[in-house]
Enzyme design. Structure first.
Site, PDB file in Angstrom:
ATOM      1  N   HIS A  66      34.164  32.163  51.520  1.00  0.00           N
ATOM      2  CA  HIS A  66      34.752  32.563  50.234  1.00  0.00           C
ATOM      3  C   HIS A  66      34.031  33.779  49.664  1.00  0.00           C
ATOM      4  O   HIS A  66      34.656  34.784  49.294  1.00  0.00           O
ATOM      5  CB  HIS A  66      34.657  31.382  49.259  1.00  0.00           C
ATOM      6  CG  HIS A  66      35.220  31.651  47.901  1.00  0.00           C
ATOM      7  ND1 HIS A  66      36.472  31.238  47.515  1.00  0.00           N
ATOM      8  CD2 HIS A  66      34.688  32.286  46.811  1.00  0.00           C
ATOM      9  CE1 HIS A  66      36.700  31.610  46.264  1.00  0.00           C
ATOM     10  NE2 HIS A  66      35.633  32.250  45.814  1.00  0.00           N
ATOM     11  N   GLU A  67      32.719  33.696  49.591  1.00  0.00           N
ATOM     12  CA  GLU A  67      31.953  34.806  49.012  1.00  0.00           C
ATOM     13  C   GLU A  67      32.022  36.060  49.890  1.00  0.00           C
ATOM     14  O   GLU A  67      31.991  37.180  49.383  1.00  0.00           O
ATOM     15  CB  GLU A  67      30.498  34.390  48.768  1.00  0.00           C
ATOM     16  CG  GLU A  67      30.340  33.260  47.758  1.00  0.00           C
ATOM     17  CD  GLU A  67      31.010  33.557  46.422  1.00  0.00           C
ATOM     18  OE1 GLU A  67      31.062  34.738  46.010  1.00  0.00           O
ATOM     19  OE2 GLU A  67      31.489  32.597  45.782  1.00  0.00           O
ATOM     20  N   HIS A  87      35.006  37.996  48.785  1.00  0.00           N
ATOM     21  CA  HIS A  87      34.724  38.856  47.632  1.00  0.00           C
ATOM     22  C   HIS A  87      34.002  40.133  48.086  1.00  0.00           C
ATOM     23  O   HIS A  87      34.302  41.232  47.613  1.00  0.00           O
ATOM     24  CB  HIS A  87      33.838  38.121  46.623  1.00  0.00           C
ATOM     25  CG  HIS A  87      34.564  37.152  45.753  1.00  0.00           C
ATOM     26  ND1 HIS A  87      35.707  37.470  45.065  1.00  0.00           N
ATOM     27  CD2 HIS A  87      34.281  35.860  45.425  1.00  0.00           C
ATOM     28  CE1 HIS A  87      36.106  36.420  44.364  1.00  0.00           C
ATOM     29  NE2 HIS A  87      35.262  35.433  44.567  1.00  0.00           N
ATOM     30  N   HIS A 144      36.313  42.549  49.656  1.00  0.00           N
ATOM     31  CA  HIS A 144      37.141  43.195  48.634  1.00  0.00           C
ATOM     32  C   HIS A 144      36.440  44.453  48.113  1.00  0.00           C
ATOM     33  O   HIS A 144      37.081  45.482  47.834  1.00  0.00           O
ATOM     34  CB  HIS A 144      37.394  42.210  47.495  1.00  0.00           C
ATOM     35  CG  HIS A 144      38.602  42.505  46.685  1.00  0.00           C
ATOM     36  ND1 HIS A 144      39.029  41.699  45.658  1.00  0.00           N
ATOM     37  CD2 HIS A 144      39.485  43.527  46.715  1.00  0.00           C
ATOM     38  CE1 HIS A 144      40.126  42.207  45.109  1.00  0.00           C
ATOM     39  NE2 HIS A 144      40.413  43.321  45.734  1.00  0.00           N
TER      40      HIS A 144
END
Length: 699
Positions: free
Chosen positions: A491-492, A495, A498
């Protein structure tokens, strides 16, 4: 994730939380380090305040230059100049924000509280500068029809941020808004500090080995090592209330009284009637947000906040939560019945309580699905998971990761990689900080020391961080991650990608500077790959033997995967509902935080066996983390990512390179394109929530 434009700097101040400048590293025009990474070892506490003050001084001078420009306002001399202003202050703020989150000391916390209102006032004075707004408004009226793409988005966002920052208010209302923002900055900083102080105050020392029954050997060994290091040899110490500490205790500990003790300590962080109590702070923050919304003519804070989100209004969020809550409640009731059956079969003689849920859910997994997560952990050493995550990005996008040992670190435990394109072109710096310590706030997050901007002519390479609190290694045993921790790592990384894949001209539109209910999509979609059997077998290897995780164990995990999803989804939804009710108030809150929360959970008929994942008094997301009226975003983004990942599944190839490139394009756009349009460009339709409901076993 926050925009660091001058207009929204006040929001960031909620979380931030004179000597000679001759040797202050912040005053160096350029840092003489590999890739210009912050010289962490050179920056001392005494350097921050002078740098903050100088940063605001320089920023004001840049604003004055824009305001006093004798030329007619244009997009370049006003809007672009505004976006480029404040770089010095931005560098200081980003560095300090990272340190207060990861390397907090009492002195930094005190400075955080001191600077928060000063920074908030600085941002407000710019946001409400009438002459500056006059120029921006002139460009908005005169050039909007001539601009397109990223330039048009920058103009529209800049104008909107001025309006939402108070530029159109009368003088009396502006003064009131500044007063509200200043108080909010102080309270938000205080809230965060209280949570960390209360979490770190928890210590559980066990001197009877029998009380450890049920705990995995690795957890016991780590507790013994911690006790020895802190002068309690022969005992077992559990310190702080990080999830990596309390989750194993609640999941495996046979001693029910101890489970209850740990659970009560956790759910009462910030609710102990001591100097760290957050009950009154939460009520005041919500009331101030309402006052602020009313200044702009809105009925509630939710109406004001959501106008600038994909959801647009509270009614949409209410319906979204309701549509998920109804099927979740049905599944929750089934899970309660199933867990109670095990308790009764064991002649427990008690009714299921919140501190029993994880423990008996684990028993169901073992008895009904023959799945033991402790055994599965042995195939998930941190090093393997990191490499697996990197290998996935290489397979999807051709990027490579070179670990570097010549780059400064903010903590000796940091690890640093240079990310490159397949042709060797350098993309950005990735800094990871994996394990708990007292100076670090709980949870996991992505942030950055430098944003990408200037694409393509003068591209600035981003410096991105992933900070987390995964289970630490113990003795000769490496860190073995739980299934939840593996999901968090992917998940991180989403980020981080992104930010790293961002390709924008303007700083305020780069990377994660997108609508809050879209920002979690790139992170959530990466979780989909983590436990795909085909991919899992590339990295899940036993930490001793190197054996690839057996098919049987994968099948057991998959069979158990949809069990307990009522609990998992219910925890998150309960928190989203609490957030919803806090920011849909229409009058000042007179109740304390916990009483307000209890009233909110009664409205949704929350079962007594379940508590919100984040209780009000430690709900940093919504009281100090920029997610006020935004916690629904996690589930909203999951709807988007589940539907987008379904495209890979439907293609018959989870590594589909054409789809991967389309996904990278979504990542690269930052806030330059409306997220609803980005979704449609990728999927060809509007989002369908069925993929999420099916994935979670709720349909």
């Amino acid at each position: 994730m926050k925009k660091l434009s001058i207009i929204t700097l006040a929001i960031l101040a909620l979380m931030w939380g004179c000597n000679s400048t001759s040797h202050n590293p912040f005053f160096a025009e350029k840092w003489d380090t590999p890739f210009g990474v912050n010289p962490f070892n050179e920056i001392k506490f005494e350097h921050y305040k002078p740098a903050f003050l100088e940063g605001m001084k320089r920023h004001n001078a840049e604003i004055d230059a824009i305001v006093n420009n004798p030329e007619e306002p244009t997009f370049e001399n006003t809007v672009v100049a505004l976006d480029a202003a404040g770089l010095f202050l931005n560098r200081v703020v980003l560095h300090f924000f990272n340190m207060i989150s990861s390397e907090r000391t009492d002195k930094l916390a005190a400075l955080d509280e001191e600077m928060a209102p000063i920074l908030a006032k600085h941002a407000d004075e710019i946001a409400m500068n009438p002459k500056l707004f006059e120029r921006v408004k002139a460009v908005y009226n005169n050039e909007r029809s001539n601009l397109q793409g990223e330039d048009l988005m920058l103009l529209e966002e800049t104008y909107k941020n001025f309006v939402r920052g108070g530029a159109n208010l009368d003088e009396e209302s502006k003064a009131e808004l500044m007063k509200i923002n200043e108080e909010l900055s102080v309270l938000g900083t205080k809230f965060s500090n209280n949570v960390l102080n209360d979490q770190n105050a928890f210590v559980l020392i066990i001197d009877n080995e029998a009380d450890l029954a049920g705990l995995p050997a690795a957890v016991v060994a780590a507790a013994a090592e911690r006790a020895k290091n802190e002068g309690h040899e022969g005992k077992w110490m559990f310190k702080s209330l990080q999830r990596s500490v309390f989750t194993p205790l609640l999941t495996f500990l046979d001693n029910r009284d101890l489970r209850e003790k740990v659970w009560r300590a956790y759910v009462n962080v910030g609710n102990n009637g001591n100097e760290n109590d957050n009950n009154q702070i939460t009520s005041r923050i919500a009331s101030l947000e309402l006052e602020k919304a009313k200044l702009f003519g809105y009925k509630t804070a939710a109406d004001f906040i959501l106008e600038d989100r994909m959801a647009k209004n509270p009614q949409t969020v209410y319906q979204f939560l309701t549509d998920l809550w109804k099927p979740t409640q049905k599944v929750l009731q089934k899970e309660v019945t199933e867990l109670q059956k095990i308790i009764d079969a064991e002649n427990g003689g008690f009714k299921l309580q919140p501190w029993d849920w994880r423990y008996y859910a684990e028993k169901v997994k073992q008895q009904k699905y023959d799945f033991d997560e402790t055994s599965f952990r042995e195939y998930l050493p941190l090093e393997n998971v990191i490499q697996g995550c990197f290998d996935l990005t290489t397979r999807l996008w051709g990027v490579t990761w070179e670990e570097r040992f010549d780059i400064p670190k903010f903590n000796p435990a940091n690890r640093t990689w240079l990310m490159k394109e397949a042709d060797g072109t350098e993309i950005g710096i990735f800094i990871a900080d994996y394990h708990p310590r007292a100076s670090k706030r709980g949870g996991a997050w992505m942030w950055y020391f430098r944003q990408q901007e200037g694409w393509p002519k003068n591209n600035v390479m981003p410096i991105v961080t992933n900070v987390s609190n995964y289970t630490a290694p113990s003795g000769d045993q490496p860190a073995l991650l739980s299934i939840d921790e593996v999901g968090t790592l992917f998940h991180e990384m989403g980020h981080a990608l992104h930010m790293l894949f961002s390709r924008t001209k303007y700083r305020s539109l780069s990377g994660t500077n997108v609508k809050r209910d879209f920002v979690e999509m790139p992170s959530s979609i990466m979780e989909n790959w983590a436990f795909e059997p085909e991919f899992l077998k590339t990295y899940a290897k036993h930490y001793i033997t190197g054996e690839v995780v057996p098919n049987e164990l994968i099948e057991q995990m998959e069979r158990a995967g949809k069990f307990n999803q009522g609990f998992v989804t219910g925890e998150n939804l309960a928190s989203a509902w609490v957030d919803y009710y806090w920011y849909n108030i229409t009058e000042e809150v007179t109740k304390n935080g916990v009483d307000f929360e209890l009233e909110a959970t009664k409205k949704i008929h929350l079962i007594p066996e379940l508590m919100p994942r984040h209780r009000t008094t430690y709900f940093t997301h919504i009281f100090s983390g920029g997610y006020a009226m935004g916690y629904y975003s996690y589930l909203w983004a999951e709807v988007l990512d589940a539907d987008m990942y379904q495209a890979f599944v439907e293609s018959g190839n989870i590594y589909n390179l054409e789809l991967a490139q389309k996904l990278r394009t979504v990542f690269s756009k930052g806030g330059t394109v409306d997220p609803a349009e980005l979704f449609r460009q990728f999927r060809g339709t509007d989002p369908n929530p069925d993929a999420l409901l099916k994935r979670r076993g709720l349909k």
